[in-house]
Design a protein around this motif. Sequence first.
Motif, PDB file in Angstrom:
ATOM      1  N   LEU A 364       0.771  -1.034  -0.025  1.00  0.00           N
ATOM      2  CA  LEU A 364      -0.008   0.125   0.012  1.00  0.00           C
ATOM      3  C   LEU A 364       0.938   1.303   0.106  1.00  0.00           C
ATOM      4  N   ARG A 365       0.989   1.975  -1.227  1.00  0.00           N
ATOM      5  CA  ARG A 365       1.767   3.013  -1.373  1.00  0.00           C
ATOM      6  C   ARG A 365       1.259   4.273  -0.618  1.00  0.00           C
ATOM      7  N   ALA A 366       2.142   5.217  -0.843  1.00  0.00           N
ATOM      8  CA  ALA A 366       1.694   6.678  -0.379  1.00  0.00           C
ATOM      9  C   ALA A 366       0.907   6.579   0.980  1.00  0.00           C
ATOM     10  N   ALA A 367       1.250   5.973   1.734  1.00  0.00           N
ATOM     11  CA  ALA A 367       0.701   5.711   3.201  1.00  0.00           C
ATOM     12  C   ALA A 367       1.553   6.383   4.157  1.00  0.00           C
ATOM     13  N   GLN A 368       0.628   6.916   5.339  1.00  0.00           N
ATOM     14  CA  GLN A 368       1.336   7.741   6.415  1.00  0.00           C
ATOM     15  C   GLN A 368       0.633   7.288   7.429  1.00  0.00           C
ATOM     16  N   VAL A 369       0.784   6.049   8.102  1.00  0.00           N
ATOM     17  CA  VAL A 369       0.188   5.575   8.839  1.00  0.00           C
ATOM     18  C   VAL A 369       0.457   6.065  10.266  1.00  0.00           C
ATOM     19  N   LEU A 370      -0.732   6.196  10.943  1.00  0.00           N
ATOM     20  CA  LEU A 370      -1.013   7.187  12.324  1.00  0.00           C
ATOM     21  C   LEU A 370      -0.308   6.182  13.311  1.00  0.00           C
ATOM     22  N   ARG A 371      -0.692   4.822  13.390  1.00  0.00           N
ATOM     23  CA  ARG A 371      -0.308   4.286  14.471  1.00  0.00           C
ATOM     24  C   ARG A 371      -0.334   2.546  14.151  1.00  0.00           C
ATOM     25  N   LYS A 372      -0.026   1.726  15.142  1.00  0.00           N
ATOM     26  CA  LYS A 372       0.295   0.361  14.673  1.00  0.00           C
ATOM     27  C   LYS A 372      -1.092  -0.341  14.242  1.00  0.00           C
ATOM     28  N   PRO A 373      -1.052  -0.874  13.159  1.00  0.00           N
ATOM     29  CA  PRO A 373      -2.284  -1.711  12.744  1.00  0.00           C
ATOM     30  C   PRO A 373      -2.878  -2.480  13.571  1.00  0.00           C
ATOM     31  N   ILE A 374      -4.241  -2.928  13.385  1.00  0.00           N
ATOM     32  CA  ILE A 374      -4.737  -4.337  14.180  1.00  0.00           C
ATOM     33  C   ILE A 374      -5.453  -4.843  13.139  1.00  0.00           C
ATOM     34  N   LEU A 375      -5.859  -5.957  13.575  1.00  0.00           N
ATOM     35  CA  LEU A 375      -6.461  -7.242  12.780  1.00  0.00           C
ATOM     36  C   LEU A 375      -7.622  -7.569  13.220  1.00  0.00           C
ATOM     37  N   GLY A 376      -8.679  -7.773  12.223  1.00  0.00           N
ATOM     38  CA  GLY A 376     -10.054  -8.393  12.520  1.00  0.00           C
ATOM     39  C   GLY A 376     -10.514  -9.000  11.542  1.00  0.00           C
ATOM     40  N   HIS A 377     -11.825  -9.444  11.295  1.00  0.00           N
ATOM     41  CA  HIS A 377     -12.482  -9.956  10.184  1.00  0.00           C
ATOM     42  C   HIS A 377     -13.583  -9.268   9.583  1.00  0.00           C
ATOM     43  N   PHE A 378     -13.510  -9.026   8.279  1.00  0.00           N
ATOM     44  CA  PHE A 378     -14.531  -8.087   7.861  1.00  0.00           C
ATOM     45  C   PHE A 378     -15.367  -9.192   6.766  1.00  0.00           C
ATOM     46  N   ARG A 379     -14.824 -10.192   6.285  1.00  0.00           N
ATOM     47  CA  ARG A 379     -15.669 -11.106   5.919  1.00  0.00           C
ATOM     48  C   ARG A 379     -15.708 -12.551   6.732  1.00  0.00           C
ATOM     49  N   PRO A 380     -16.492 -13.360   6.948  1.00  0.00           N
ATOM     50  CA  PRO A 380     -16.254 -14.473   7.652  1.00  0.00           C
ATOM     51  C   PRO A 380     -15.015 -15.161   7.513  1.00  0.00           C
ATOM     52  N   ASP A 381     -14.350 -15.447   8.501  1.00  0.00           N
ATOM     53  CA  ASP A 381     -13.145 -16.218   8.776  1.00  0.00           C
ATOM     54  C   ASP A 381     -11.963 -15.921   7.647  1.00  0.00           C
ATOM     55  N   THR A 382     -12.096 -14.434   7.312  1.00  0.00           N
ATOM     56  CA  THR A 382     -11.073 -13.940   6.348  1.00  0.00           C
ATOM     57  C   THR A 382     -10.534 -12.687   7.199  1.00  0.00           C
ATOM     58  N   LEU A 383      -9.052 -12.692   7.460  1.00  0.00           N
ATOM     59  CA  LEU A 383      -8.655 -11.576   8.091  1.00  0.00           C
ATOM     60  C   LEU A 383      -8.641 -10.486   7.421  1.00  0.00           C
ATOM     61  N   ALA A 384      -8.600  -9.090   7.838  1.00  0.00           N
ATOM     62  CA  ALA A 384      -8.459  -8.075   7.500  1.00  0.00           C
ATOM     63  C   ALA A 384      -7.461  -7.295   8.336  1.00  0.00           C
ATOM     64  N   VAL A 385      -6.830  -6.125   7.880  1.00  0.00           N
ATOM     65  CA  VAL A 385      -6.164  -5.340   8.560  1.00  0.00           C
ATOM     66  C   VAL A 385      -6.586  -3.821   8.571  1.00  0.00           C
ATOM     67  N   VAL A 386      -6.570  -3.399   9.786  1.00  0.00           N
ATOM     68  CA  VAL A 386      -6.951  -2.063   9.826  1.00  0.00           C
ATOM     69  C   VAL A 386      -5.697  -1.050   9.835  1.00  0.00           C
ATOM     70  N   ILE A 387      -5.795  -0.013   8.977  1.00  0.00           N
ATOM     71  CA  ILE A 387      -4.626   1.053   8.743  1.00  0.00           C
ATOM     72  C   ILE A 387      -5.426   2.425   8.925  1.00  0.00           C
ATOM     73  N   GLU A 388      -4.926   2.989   9.891  1.00  0.00           N
ATOM     74  CA  GLU A 388      -5.047   4.322  10.442  1.00  0.00           C
ATOM     75  C   GLU A 388      -4.364   5.223   9.226  1.00  0.00           C
ATOM     76  N   ASN A 389      -4.588   5.911   8.385  1.00  0.00           N
ATOM     77  CA  ASN A 389      -3.829   6.493   7.422  1.00  0.00           C
ATOM     78  C   ASN A 389      -4.009   7.867   7.530  1.00  0.00           C
ATOM     79  N   GLY A 390      -2.857   8.782   7.544  1.00  0.00           N
ATOM     80  CA  GLY A 390      -2.881  10.300   7.427  1.00  0.00           C
ATOM     81  C   GLY A 390      -2.482  10.618   8.681  1.00  0.00           C
ATOM     82  N   THR A 391      -2.808  12.279   9.042  1.00  0.00           N
ATOM     83  CA  THR A 391      -2.801  12.734  10.337  1.00  0.00           C
ATOM     84  C   THR A 391      -3.960  12.762  11.201  1.00  0.00           C
TER      85      THR A 391
END
Length: 552
Positions: A364-391
């Motif tokens: 994921l380019r042009a990223a300015q990640v604010l803090r450490k990402p976390i994991l969760g499930h957006f679709r059933p049993d499929t891992l997703a990562v939460v990115i807090e991008n920007g200021t």
Amino acid sequence: MMDSKDLEAEIHPLKNEDRKSQENLGSRLKSEENLQSTPPQSRLSRCRTVAFFLSLFICLFVVFVVSFIIPCPERPASQRMWRIDYNAAVTYDFLAMEDINRDRIQDVLFLYKNSNISSNSSQSCADEGLPSPCTFVAAVSGANGSLLWERPVAQDVALMKCSVPQPADSKASSACILVGRPGSLLAVDLFTGETLWSHSSSFGGDASVLSPLLQVPDVDGDGAPDLLLLSQEGKEINGYMYSGSTGHQIGPRGSLGVAGDSSPLLHVTRTGAHYILLPCASFLCGCSVQGLYEKVTGREGPFKKDPLWENMLNASSHGQLLRSSGAVRYLMNVPGKTGQDVLLVSSEACVLLDGQELTPKWTLRAAQVLRKPILGHFRPDTLAVVIENGTDFDRQILLLDLSSGALLWSQALPSLLGGPPSTSLPTADHRSAFFFWGLHELVGTNEMESREAQHSLYMFHPTLPGILLELANVSANIIAFDAVLFEPSRHAAYVLLTGPSSSDMPGLVSVTKHKVRDLVPGSRVVRLGDSGPDSDQAIKDRFSRLRYRSQV
């Protein structure tokens, strides 16, 4: 005219009685023969019937005794909300959850620094030979906030790690390990707060302890994992190994030979080799745990080396494994198809690296990640990562598919400077409920800078992608936050630790628990574009019906 039989009976009455007796005897003999000729299967069937009814009677009797005579154990009542306060204190960014009093409800551990004796405890700093003020560890009941145990541990605390297993023959099954300032290492029983062991550390006076405290496989053969602590002294990163059960140092310190500066990560390759990964400016640096063990002890240990990783380290200088497109800020181990992968966040991009080859899977380019990402499930049993991008004010919440990097959901959500991190909880539908902090009603810049600006806690579930639920507004300074499943499959709650923003200015320290489900009826529905035809009440009802599941 009499019948011949009647005449015979009248003339010879005794003879007639004898004939009847013989006839009755014959009938009895035939009956006995019939009984004797009854097949064994019939008798077996009757025995089975008797056994069945006897078993049924016993079962019914046991059910009756258990249901009506033996009283059922009382289930502990868990309060919807509780709060505890400490005056003239400061606190640390640390929260841990564990069922300490064995009531099947998670309890809360935290740290605070105070010069006064707690109203719930008779211990003071002087009792442990510590100058005042000193740091206390406190464990409180998750059910009602009552104090379970509390004790002073150090003048100041640099690191703390709980749920460290102890040997089977130890009086404690689990411990909290604390690295104190100045130079101390301490273990306390997680369930009682009693000291298990305490030692002075051998760090240099100008050493800076790096977080987190790492846990490595058992080195000294006592059945408990051991500890690896890294410190930065000048530009050099040194490693110290300690027994997890006694706290004794295993060999002298050893240099990692890298110039890393923060957030070490313990990574296991697919061959089972342990490596320490560190951000080194715009490089990812590494060192094998086996190599460090050989340095500090002069002998081979129970660890492995990975030939591929050793070739990469030998081909570079200063332990550099990979060059990054920007300064490396965060490192995370994440689940992969055949083992651990590594999520690397730099100042310019977010990259998922193959855990064995260290080749990019997606970027994921042009990223300015604010803090450490976390994991969760957006679709059933499929891992997703939460990115807090920007200021803070320009923050975007991005949910990406972990395996492909594809964007699943995004939303602008401005926040206050230094706002709390996001978190997630697994739900029964094999998705996750996500919790984000942002500004109340997404106010403008001028309002954000005002004293009245508040942190707002928003809840999101993937089945309602056009909805955020504003659960709470907090004006106090938030030090730590977590969403927790306090009872398996029963109720989710969030825990908030608030206190002064500076350790030099003591003030009110508070720990608060709120049950999520009880906050839903009074929450505010925030509609994001196309949110569907459902009314606010129908949406709240759907959030109220959410069921949660324990982490697997």
